[in-house]
Design a protein around this motif. Structure first.
Motif, PDB file in Angstrom:
ATOM      1  N   CYS A  34      73.313  46.796  19.061  1.00 11.51           N
ATOM      2  CA  CYS A  34      74.701  46.377  18.813  1.00 11.51           C
ATOM      3  C   CYS A  34      74.963  44.992  19.386  1.00 11.51           C
ATOM      4  O   CYS A  34      75.569  44.132  18.729  1.00 11.51           O
ATOM      5  CB  CYS A  34      75.675  47.380  19.417  1.00 11.51           C
ATOM      6  SG  CYS A  34      75.649  49.005  18.649  1.00 11.51           S
TER       7      CYS A  34
ATOM      8  N   GLY B 189      73.394  42.313  17.213  1.00 11.11           N
ATOM      9  CA  GLY B 189      74.194  42.008  16.036  1.00 11.11           C
ATOM     10  C   GLY B 189      75.389  41.130  16.367  1.00 11.11           C
ATOM     11  O   GLY B 189      75.673  40.149  15.663  1.00 11.11           O
TER      12      GLY B 189
ATOM     13  N   THR C 256      74.131  37.959   9.072  1.00 11.97           N
ATOM     14  CA  THR C 256      73.636  38.270  10.420  1.00 11.97           C
ATOM     15  C   THR C 256      73.778  39.754  10.748  1.00 11.97           C
ATOM     16  O   THR C 256      72.856  40.354  11.311  1.00 11.97           O
ATOM     17  CB  THR C 256      74.387  37.449  11.484  1.00 11.97           C
ATOM     18  OG1 THR C 256      75.801  37.624  11.333  1.00 11.97           O
ATOM     19  CG2 THR C 256      74.056  35.964  11.380  1.00 11.97           C
ATOM     20  N   THR C 257      74.897  40.341  10.380  1.00 11.35           N
ATOM     21  CA  THR C 257      75.086  41.769  10.671  1.00 11.35           C
ATOM     22  C   THR C 257      74.160  42.626   9.806  1.00 11.35           C
ATOM     23  O   THR C 257      73.572  43.596  10.292  1.00 11.35           O
ATOM     24  CB  THR C 257      76.549  42.188  10.435  1.00 11.35           C
ATOM     25  OG1 THR C 257      76.952  41.800   9.113  1.00 11.35           O
ATOM     26  CG2 THR C 257      77.467  41.487  11.420  1.00 11.35           C
TER      27      THR C 257
ATOM     28  N   TYR D  63      76.055  37.088  15.276  1.00 10.55           N
ATOM     29  CA  TYR D  63      77.326  36.754  14.634  1.00 10.55           C
ATOM     30  C   TYR D  63      78.035  35.636  15.394  1.00 10.55           C
ATOM     31  O   TYR D  63      78.560  34.687  14.795  1.00 10.55           O
ATOM     32  CB  TYR D  63      78.207  37.999  14.567  1.00 10.55           C
ATOM     33  CG  TYR D  63      79.499  37.809  13.809  1.00 10.55           C
ATOM     34  CD1 TYR D  63      79.535  37.910  12.428  1.00 10.55           C
ATOM     35  CD2 TYR D  63      80.687  37.521  14.485  1.00 10.55           C
ATOM     36  CE1 TYR D  63      80.724  37.734  11.724  1.00 10.55           C
ATOM     37  CE2 TYR D  63      81.877  37.343  13.806  1.00 10.55           C
ATOM     38  CZ  TYR D  63      81.892  37.456  12.425  1.00 10.55           C
ATOM     39  OH  TYR D  63      83.078  37.266  11.739  1.00 10.55           O
TER      40      TYR D  63
END
Length: 266
Positions: A232, A235, A188-189, A239
């Motif tokens: 950000c 992300g 995911t990141t 997660y």
């Protein structure tokens, strides 16, 4: 599970640190007279978020769709490759070097190629980048989970004349699920990074990477930082979704980890 008050007490230090960083950021920059083009203050970035809300919302949806598409393709192919690699040694020996090679390709080298193959305006270009980045961590973790089973359990099932299919369904797949979620959390990141950086090399204006680059070139740094903040948050959001999915599918695994954490705390 832990009580609400215990969870609040556990989250309080992180929250206080977060607030402290924001306060230092806001008032420290003003005290040091740091120019906004170097690093805008949080209040300036927040104002840009509100001002550009419509365009940023469209860009977030567009880039988010690339992330989801790439995750589905990359993780799906990674799982299929892992099952083949776990079943046949020759496949495993062939796939692993290919996976290492694919994961070591820099995004800045891959993006121009995918733009040529699929055109820069097409979301398929970034979906392909994300798929390449997420394939390897999912494949490696799934192979590990499928092959590193308890020898005693494997021996018992073999002694009971269990077929390969039964061993796969009742032993290997349940053992692999925690490993698969570990791979998904890594993926995911990587997916958000791949999609946003891939957009630096082309795409519609309503895409986070294109927007960040365009606004920075036009000296609207507050707008660029607002988009960076959203990237950000995206992300972190993906997660967290992976963690929540793990807790729903594998509640026993999550409770074991909490118990281990509590023992370490003591």
């Amino acid at each position: 599970g832990p009580s609400v008050s215990a969870r609040i007490r556990g989250a309080l230090p992180s929250f206080l640190i977060f607030v402290g960083v924001l306060l230092v950021w806001e008032f420290g920059l003003a005290a040091l007279n740091v120019q906004s083009f170097v690093l805008p203050r949080p209040t300036v970035i927040l104002a840009a978020l509100v001002d550009q809300a419509d365009l940023l919302a469209r860009a977030t949806l567009y880039t988010g769709s690339e992330v989801v598409g790439g995750l589905l393709v990359g993780c799906g192919l990674g799982v299929l490759a892992a099952f083949a690699a776990a079943r046949w040694r020759t496949v495993r020996e062939g796939f692993l070097p290919m996976g290492v090679a694919a994961s070591s390709i820099p995004i800045i080298a891959l993006a121009p190629l995918t733009n040529i193959w699929f055109t820069a305006e097409s979301a398929t270009s970034r979906v392909a980048i994300v798929a390449v980045l997420t394939f390897f961590p999912m494949m490696v973790n799934t192979v590990r989970g499928l092959t590193q089973v308890d020898p005693a359990a494997l021996e018992l099932m073999t002694a009971c004349a269990a077929s390969e299919g039964q061993i796969l369904r009742k032993l290997r797949i349940p053992n692999a699920l925690p490993y698969m979620f570990t791979g998904l959390k890594v993926a995911t990141t990587l997916a958000v990074i791949g999609a946003v950086v891939g957009e630096y090399f082309g795409g519609p204006l309503a895409a986070l990477g294109v927007y960040i680059q365009s606004e920075a070139y036009n000296f609207r740094y507050n707008h660029a930082w607002a988009a960076i903040l959203i990237a950000c948050a995206m992300g972190i959001g993906f997660y967290v979704l992976a963690i929540l999915a793990e807790r729903v599918v594998l509640p026993w695994h999550a409770s074991e980890r909490r118990a281990e954490g509590a023992q370490l705390g003591h």
